[in-house]
Scaffold this motif. Sequence first.
Motif, short mmCIF file in Angstrom:
data_model
loop_
_atom_site.label_atom_id
_atom_site.label_comp_id
_atom_site.label_asym_id
_atom_site.label_seq_id
_atom_site.Cartn_x
_atom_site.Cartn_y
_atom_site.Cartn_z
N ALA A 96 -13.28 32.57 -21.82
CA ALA A 96 -12.54 33.38 -20.85
C ALA A 96 -13.55 34.16 -20.04
O ALA A 96 -14.29 34.99 -20.59
CB ALA A 96 -11.56 34.30 -21.56
N ARG A 98 -14.81 35.93 -15.93
CA ARG A 98 -14.38 36.52 -14.65
C ARG A 98 -15.41 36.16 -13.58
O ARG A 98 -16.62 36.34 -13.78
CB ARG A 98 -14.21 38.03 -14.76
N HIS A 102 -11.88 37.51 -10.38
CA HIS A 102 -10.74 36.67 -10.76
C HIS A 102 -10.95 36.14 -12.19
O HIS A 102 -12.07 35.90 -12.63
CB HIS A 102 -10.58 35.49 -9.80
N ARG A 103 -9.83 35.92 -12.88
CA ARG A 103 -9.87 35.47 -14.27
C ARG A 103 -9.77 33.94 -14.32
O ARG A 103 -8.88 33.35 -13.72
CB ARG A 103 -8.74 36.10 -15.07
N TYR A 104 -10.70 33.33 -15.07
CA TYR A 104 -10.71 31.89 -15.25
C TYR A 104 -10.98 31.55 -16.71
O TYR A 104 -11.32 32.41 -17.52
CB TYR A 104 -11.81 31.25 -14.39
N GLU A 176 -18.79 38.30 -15.81
CA GLU A 176 -18.20 38.88 -17.01
C GLU A 176 -17.70 37.80 -17.96
O GLU A 176 -17.13 36.79 -17.53
CB GLU A 176 -17.04 39.80 -16.66
N ASP A 178 -15.06 37.50 -21.03
CA ASP A 178 -13.98 38.19 -21.74
C ASP A 178 -13.87 37.76 -23.19
O ASP A 178 -13.30 38.48 -24.01
CB ASP A 178 -12.65 37.95 -21.03
N ARG A 212 -4.62 31.59 -16.88
CA ARG A 212 -5.96 31.45 -16.32
C ARG A 212 -6.15 30.01 -15.83
O ARG A 212 -5.97 29.07 -16.61
CB ARG A 212 -7.04 31.77 -17.35
#
Length: 237
Positions: A96, A98, A102-104, A176, A178, A212
């Motif tokens: 996970a 960023r 945006h989160r991917y 980033e 996660d 995501r």
Amino acid sequence: MSTTEAAIQKADRGANESANESADASADPSANGSADASADPSASGSADASADPSANGSADRKADLRQRLAQLRDSFDRSFADPHREQVAGFDDLLAIRVGGHRYALRLTQAAGLFPDRPVTRLPGPLPALRGVASFRGSIVPVYDLGAVFGHPLPATARWLVLAAGEPPVALAFEELDGHLRVPREVIVEESTGHGPRGCLRGIVPLDGGARPIIDVPAVRAAIQRLTGTIAGDGER
């Protein structure tokens, strides 16, 4: 008893009495008192003070943190080192991440390694997405900023590098991490074609915190090749 024998016995008694007195003096209680004084309780208190509980607590917390970080690093290393990174039956492993705020998600099967704070040597050139080169296992590999490939502004820093599986070698930088995800395979929404920025997204993983999009690393490599080809073509003209 002759006078000579009486004198000898008297001398013996005197010698014995003198020896007994010397032995008593050598075991004088005052000497014990000195020994006790050298083991003064205040000295023990000083030793206890030097072993401050707060200092011990801080050292224990640091040791615990180092152990947890080592366990996390070992877990990642095992994920990438296992032959073919075989997955738990019925589950998919993803990172996970960023990118550009945006989160991917990114499939671990498409990654050959994850590296924090890896030095990157910058290179001059017309392609903003190319952050430079970095050394991986004795090889020099180009590093591209994942957000810039997607069309986002180039961030000042990108702490994390993921080494893409496959050829040609390429590393992708992002800001980033996660965490690691292990999700049931049936919950992932698979897609036959790419979408999103430069067609680099394929699939969606629904999560409690929101879905995501899944980054397709081969599609990212193809997008980079198109970018570099475009730059080379512009230079030739």
